[in-house]
Write a protein that holds these residues in place. Structure first.
Motif, PDB file in Angstrom:
ATOM      1  N   PHE A 178       0.806  -1.212   0.000  1.00 12.90           N
ATOM      2  CA  PHE A 178       0.000   0.000   0.000  1.00 12.90           C
ATOM      3  C   PHE A 178       0.845   1.272   0.000  1.00 12.90           C
ATOM      4  O   PHE A 178       0.313   2.375  -0.154  1.00 12.90           O
ATOM      5  CB  PHE A 178      -0.916   0.027   1.227  1.00 12.90           C
ATOM      6  N   LEU A 179       2.161   1.124   0.157  1.00  6.05           N
ATOM      7  CA  LEU A 179       3.025   2.295   0.312  1.00  6.05           C
ATOM      8  C   LEU A 179       4.013   2.465  -0.832  1.00  6.05           C
ATOM      9  O   LEU A 179       4.947   3.253  -0.719  1.00  6.05           O
ATOM     10  CB  LEU A 179       3.792   2.199   1.641  1.00  6.05           C
ATOM     11  N   PHE A 180       3.811   1.747  -1.939  1.00  7.76           N
ATOM     12  CA  PHE A 180       4.777   1.800  -3.023  1.00  7.76           C
ATOM     13  C   PHE A 180       4.925   3.193  -3.611  1.00  7.76           C
ATOM     14  O   PHE A 180       5.971   3.542  -4.172  1.00  7.76           O
ATOM     15  CB  PHE A 180       4.398   0.812  -4.143  1.00  7.76           C
ATOM     16  N   ALA A 181       3.878   4.022  -3.506  1.00  8.36           N
ATOM     17  CA  ALA A 181       3.911   5.356  -4.113  1.00  8.36           C
ATOM     18  C   ALA A 181       4.596   6.393  -3.225  1.00  8.36           C
ATOM     19  O   ALA A 181       4.697   7.558  -3.598  1.00  8.36           O
ATOM     20  CB  ALA A 181       2.489   5.814  -4.442  1.00  8.36           C
ATOM     21  N   THR A 182       5.086   5.989  -2.057  1.00  6.84           N
ATOM     22  CA  THR A 182       5.795   6.902  -1.170  1.00  6.84           C
ATOM     23  C   THR A 182       7.109   7.319  -1.819  1.00  6.84           C
ATOM     24  O   THR A 182       7.884   6.472  -2.277  1.00  6.84           O
ATOM     25  CB  THR A 182       6.080   6.217   0.178  1.00  6.84           C
ATOM     26  N   THR A 183       7.370   8.614  -1.860  1.00  7.41           N
ATOM     27  CA  THR A 183       8.578   9.107  -2.518  1.00  7.41           C
ATOM     28  C   THR A 183       9.777   9.035  -1.577  1.00  7.41           C
ATOM     29  O   THR A 183       9.633   8.896  -0.354  1.00  7.41           O
ATOM     30  CB  THR A 183       8.396  10.549  -2.975  1.00  7.41           C
ATOM     31  N   ALA A 184      10.961   9.178  -2.142  1.00  5.96           N
ATOM     32  CA  ALA A 184      12.181   9.163  -1.331  1.00  5.96           C
ATOM     33  C   ALA A 184      12.178  10.301  -0.318  1.00  5.96           C
ATOM     34  O   ALA A 184      12.609  10.132   0.829  1.00  5.96           O
ATOM     35  CB  ALA A 184      13.412   9.253  -2.241  1.00  5.96           C
ATOM     36  N   GLU A 185      11.697  11.473  -0.728  1.00 11.04           N
ATOM     37  CA  GLU A 185      11.641  12.623   0.169  1.00 11.04           C
ATOM     38  C   GLU A 185      10.676  12.366   1.318  1.00 11.04           C
ATOM     39  O   GLU A 185      10.959  12.723   2.472  1.00 11.04           O
ATOM     40  CB  GLU A 185      11.223  13.876  -0.605  1.00 11.04           C
TER      41      GLU A 185
END
Length: 412
Positions: A178-185
């Motif tokens: 569910f968190l794959f879209a979390t960016t590096a920032e």
């Protein structure tokens, strides 16, 4: 007994606290996203016990009044009440923020449009991607926080100076999909204190802290879809969505009529409204033609996917993948373990070959990529499925149903 991250050092000298942040816990403010459930409540309790300056924030996302008596839905009225009670028991400040308008635009409207297009959307991913890890993260910074902590069962740690995302100890609770879209920032600011715990350990900690939510059931429904009846919600939001059409066999035969493709999902077998001499499944939904295409189970087998809105948080750059692809592991369902796959990225197209295939994959679902299958596998990123290639159709027709290489997919 709970496992809590130890104190660490940077370059052998600078002391960091248990969240990998410089400074003493008492000098470090952390905002905890409190949903009212046991997981986020324990996160607040753990950080409070370690001496952090903890501030609890709960988001009012949908239908506060009607949701008060609805069981199994997150971000509802009872959950807000429970979060308040937990904050009071822990002695931490607590705020409720009205995000209903943002949630409607960023999540509910997007869900409805995707469903009308014949896709199978994942609104929880969109919620994390926009409201929680964008708007709430900005709010946490405005409150002077050094980090935003959540109750997700994932792990993150420093790799080459940046935080990377990993699967948790408790594979049954793995929420990395569910968190794959979390960016590096965003990852640099986020913390997930439950990644090294099992669910049983989390509940035991809740009892240890004396929290009334220790035995509270986990949320099951999407918060704005009571009882899981998606079609009812779509019809209310988009009355034009219930357009009738034909139910068509993959061989071209018209088998019947339907009252709207929003009443069907890929892989569905029961409730098709037709009679046939063989078990039939929904193979795909043709939104443009208002058709429900059905066929035998083998027609559900997919081996190749094209992705859109790809987010890459792995090492290097997506554009620098080997010409023959990168060996990865992929998940197209949150409940399945990662499976061997090959990732291709060339000419603006991102495609994934599922080496063992998968049944019932639908556009709109997420495909999440890992560097392995174990509990310590790193999340490399992922995307939303734009198109699928049916093995059955390819074998029957000698060509793919849709030429994936002609799809224009943003590589991110």
């Amino acid at each position: 007994m709970s496992r809590v991250a130890p104190f660490a050092t940077t370059n052998g000298c600078r002391m960091l606290n248990s969240l990998d942040l410089p400074g003493r816990p008492g000098d470090t403010r952390v905002v905890v996203a409190m949903s009212g459930g046991v997981d986020s409540s324990v996160v607040a309790g753990l950080l409070k016990r370690e001496g952090y300056d903890v501030v609890g924030v709960t988001l009012q996302l949908y239908d506060h009044g009607e949701a008060t008596h609805r069981k199994g839905a997150c971000c509802a009225g009872q959950d807000i009440h429970d979060a308040r009670e937990v904050a009071a028991a822990l002695g931490i400040p607590h705020y409720v923020l009205d995000y209903e308008e943002r949630f409607r635009h960023a999540v509910i409207d997007r869900f409805a449009e995707s469903y009308m297009a014949g896709e199978t959307p994942i609104p929880c991913v969109a919620c994390n991607q926009t409201v929680k890890f964008s708007d709430l993260l900005d709010t946490a910074r405005s409150l002077g926080a050094a980090a935003l902590a959540t109750g997700h069962y994932v792990r993150s740690r420093l790799v080459d100076g940046r935080r990377a995302l990993f699967r948790p100890v408790d594979a049954d609770r793995d929420q990395s999909w569910f968190l794959f879209a979390t960016t590096a920032e965003q990852l640099d600011f986020l913390r997930f204190p439950l990644g090294d715990l099992t669910k049983a350990e989390t509940r035991e900690l809740a009892r240890e802290f004396g929290l009334a939510v220790a035995d509270k059931h986990d949320s099951q429904d999407i918060c704005f879809v009571p009882q899981g009846r998606y079609a009812d919600v779509i019809e209310r939001l988009k009355p034009e969505a219930a357009a009738p059409g034909e139910i068509v066999h993959v061989d071209g035969r018209v088998l019947g009529r339907h009252d709207g493709i929003i009443h069907y999902t890929v892989g569905q077998r029961r409730g098709l409204g037709i009679s046939a001499g063989e078990p039939l499944f929904v193979i795909r939904l043709d939104a443009a033609g208002a058709r429900v295409v059905v066929g035998p189970r083998e027609a559900l087998m997919t081996r190749r996917l094209a992705l859109r809105e790809v987010n890459w948080i792995g090492p290097g750059a997506l554009a620098d993948l080997p010409a023959d692809g990168l060996e990865v592991h992929a998940k197209v369902r949150s409940s399945r373990p990662p499976q061997p796959a090959v990732l291709h990225a060339a000419g603006g197209v991102v495609a994934v070959d599922l080496l063992s295939g998968e049944h019932g994959v639908a556009p709109g679902q997420a495909c999440v990529l890992y560097d392995g299958a174990g509990e310590d596998a790193r999340v490399l990123g992922g995307g939303f499925i734009e198109a699928t290639e049916s093995v059955f159709a390819r074998e029957r027709a000698g060509a793919p149903v849709r030429d994936l290489e002609q799809r224009t997919v943003a590589a991110g």
